[in-house]
Design a protein around this motif. Structure first.
Motif, PDB file in Angstrom:
ATOM      1  N   ASN A  24       0.830  -1.205   0.000  1.00 25.64           N
ATOM      2  CA  ASN A  24       0.000   0.000   0.000  1.00 25.64           C
ATOM      3  C   ASN A  24       0.870   1.263   0.000  1.00 25.64           C
ATOM      4  N   LYS A  25       1.911   1.247   0.831  1.00 20.89           N
ATOM      5  CA  LYS A  25       2.780   2.425   0.929  1.00 20.89           C
ATOM      6  C   LYS A  25       3.523   2.684  -0.375  1.00 20.89           C
ATOM      7  N   TYR A  28       1.118   4.003  -2.965  1.00 23.54           N
ATOM      8  CA  TYR A  28       0.799   5.426  -2.778  1.00 23.54           C
ATOM      9  C   TYR A  28       1.964   6.302  -3.231  1.00 23.54           C
ATOM     10  N   ARG A  96     -10.648   6.409  -5.099  1.00 23.20           N
ATOM     11  CA  ARG A  96      -9.803   5.723  -6.080  1.00 23.20           C
ATOM     12  C   ARG A  96     -10.242   5.901  -7.542  1.00 23.20           C
ATOM     13  N   PHE A 146      -6.756  11.939  -4.495  1.00 23.59           N
ATOM     14  CA  PHE A 146      -5.541  11.217  -4.121  1.00 23.59           C
ATOM     15  C   PHE A 146      -5.039  11.669  -2.751  1.00 23.59           C
ATOM     16  N   ARG A 167       4.875   9.144   0.433  1.00 25.23           N
ATOM     17  CA  ARG A 167       4.368  10.028  -0.613  1.00 25.23           C
ATOM     18  C   ARG A 167       5.410  11.072  -0.987  1.00 25.23           C
ATOM     19  N   SER A 214      -0.587   2.798  -9.097  1.00 28.19           N
ATOM     20  CA  SER A 214      -1.012   3.245  -7.772  1.00 28.19           C
ATOM     21  C   SER A 214      -2.455   2.832  -7.495  1.00 28.19           C
ATOM     22  N   ILE A 218      -3.495   0.539  -3.870  1.00 29.48           N
ATOM     23  CA  ILE A 218      -3.939   1.229  -2.659  1.00 29.48           C
ATOM     24  C   ILE A 218      -5.393   0.891  -2.401  1.00 29.48           C
TER      25      ILE A 218
END
Length: 479
Positions: A24-25, A28, A96, A146, A167, A214, A218
């Motif tokens: 997920n990180k 992103y 999303r 986002f 990010r 992305s 996410i």
């Protein structure tokens, strides 16, 4: 009973669960790589493209940035309001889908900005205004959702800081690649006009790919039900709540300072390398080392925020930034010194850029605690409204100053013009960094301790509300 005790312990100790995976990180972060591939072209090179390739007067070109960015600022608010009031939320989530569907239109509009037809000066200006304003509107539709996603991805304060750092890493990697690779692509063609078109096309395609990657990696963990339709009175309450959100107001002000300084420096460094250092390859070295130093600050920010308040780390970064830029004004007379001192300045800036997204998520919680109204999209869009104003300033000031000091494209510059470029590169950002320290110290009210108390109180409120909603059902069963 056991679940109630766990929830109470969680509320007491503010141990919101960790919900993010490494995937997920990274997903992103890649999203912001794509954002920067698509967005940074305008901030880095569009002013130079307008003045040196299209032939627009510098003052007229600066007005394009000013008007378009003010338009974008209002577009952000409108998009944020729209997102907060969406009712038909599908399986893809609340935020999303925008990342998925806006990518290709955004890429096409970016290409249009660097493909100005051979019109008259007036025709070229009209094209520039329309193309850049449409691009900004489309970018708002992509970027506001986002940025608004963080509160739905995790409620854990430390995890939010980590996500903000990822990010920032993605953002700065995108910026670094844009700085290192763009101009070498441009200069590899026989004409710069063709080089600009090809370089923008490459970055546009890569930007779309990153945004789609992305989107696939996410997720929105905390899915709120579709909101009821707000009346005009309720919308007014939401906007009034923004003005009472003291952390949001302070953070918005300092972002006008820091983000305008950062973007102005990006726009001016093209002129600095060409006319003061007389070394266009210096920009690639500058991008590699100075933007690379941001990764250092991004890497150590989570460690620093474990030991110090985010507010303190933010001010510390600005102090480093200001000191390096003051030194740069007097000492950056070679490629080595420019790269060295700008790298130190960007180390400090990295702390602020890493923490902005964590701090804005904290502002969402504060706003709900203070007013009872939770509006991620509106809070984020209000924040980006001021960031867009800062971009307007960053695009407007260089063009005006260049016109005032007698800048002439593709010619040997006068001493006055060279001093103007040097001042734009260093003095403006140093002053803005010092001003940021003052605002954060005096006006930003959230310490880590106070934030934890706010989250704990919010958790207790939600549990109480949930219990109250269950009471009528229990009464009906008992009857």
């Amino acid at each position: 009973m056991e679940n109630t005790e766990v929830a109470a312990a969680t509320a007491k100790n503010n141990l919101e669960p960790r919900t993010l995976t490494f995937r997920n990180k990274i997903g992103y972060a890649i999203g912001d790589v794509g954002n920067n591939f698509l967005f940074d072209m305008g901030q880095l090179y569009l002013l130079n493209y307008f003045t040196d390739q299209v032939g627009l007067p510098s003052a007229a070109a600066s007005m394009v940035f000013l008007i378009a960015k003010i338009w974008d600022a209002f577009a952000d608010i409108s998009v944020g309001t729209w997102i907060d009031n969406r009712r038909n939320i599908g399986k893809r989530g609340k935020f999303r889908p925008f990342i998925l569907w806006a990518a290709i239109p955004l890429a096409l509009l970016l290409i249009a900005n660097f493909s100005t037809p051979n019109f008259s000066v007036t025709g070229k200006l009209i094209w520039a205004y329309i193309a850049y304003m449409l691009f900004g509107t489309c970018y708002s539709i992509s970027n506001v959702p986002f940025g608004s996603m963080i509160p739905t991805m995790t409620r854990n304060s430390q995890e939010r800081s980590e996500l903000a750092s990822y990010r920032a890493a993605g953002s700065n990697f995108g910026l670094m690649m844009a700085t290192i690779a763009f101009m070498p692509i441009v200069t590899s063609f026989s004409t710069k006009g063709m080089g600009y078109t090809v370089a923008v096309l490459i970055f546009a395609v890569c930007g779309v790919a990153c945004q789609w990657i992305s989107y696939a990696n996410i997720k929105e963990v905390y899915k709120a039900p579709a909101p009821k339709k707000f009346s005009k009175t309720e919308l007014k309450k939401s906007y009034k709540a923004l003005l009472k959100n003291k952390p949001l107001v302070a953070l918005s002000i300092v972002n006008v300072f820091t983000f305008s300084a950062f973007n102005l420096k990006l726009a001016v460094q093209v002129y600095y390398c060409e006319y003061i250092l007389k070394n266009t390859t210096a920009e690639s070295w500058l991008g590699f080392f100075s933007i690379g130093m941001v990764f250092v600050s991004v890497a150590i920010t989570p460690w620093l925020t474990k030991h110090f308040d985010k507010k303190v780390v933010y001010m510390m970064g600005c102090a480093i930034w200001a000191a390096a830029d003051i030194a740069g004004f007097f000492m950056a007379n070679s490629t080595f010194m420019l790269v060295f001192l700008t790298s130190i300045a960007y180390l400090g800036d990295g702390f602020t850029s890493s923490l902005n997204w964590a701090l804005i998520s904290d502002c969402v919680e504060y706003g709900e605690w203070q007013s009872g109204i939770r509006s991620e999209g509106l809070v984020y869009s209000a924040f980006t409204y001021f960031r867009k104003l800062s971009q307007a300033i960053a695009g407007f000031i260089p063009g005006i100053v260049l016109a005032m000091v007698g800048y002439v494209p593709n010619q040997t510059q006068t001493a006055s013009a060279l001093l103007g470029i040097r001042g734009l590169m260093f003095i403006y950002s140093a002053v803005m960094a010092v001003a940021t320290i003052g605002v954060m110290f005096w006006l930003y009210p959230l310490t880590e301790k106070r934030y934890k108390n706010i989250v704990s109180d919010l958790t207790a409120r939600r549990q109480k509300k949930a219990a109250q909603q269950l009471q009528p059902e229990y009464a009906r069963i008992s009857d």
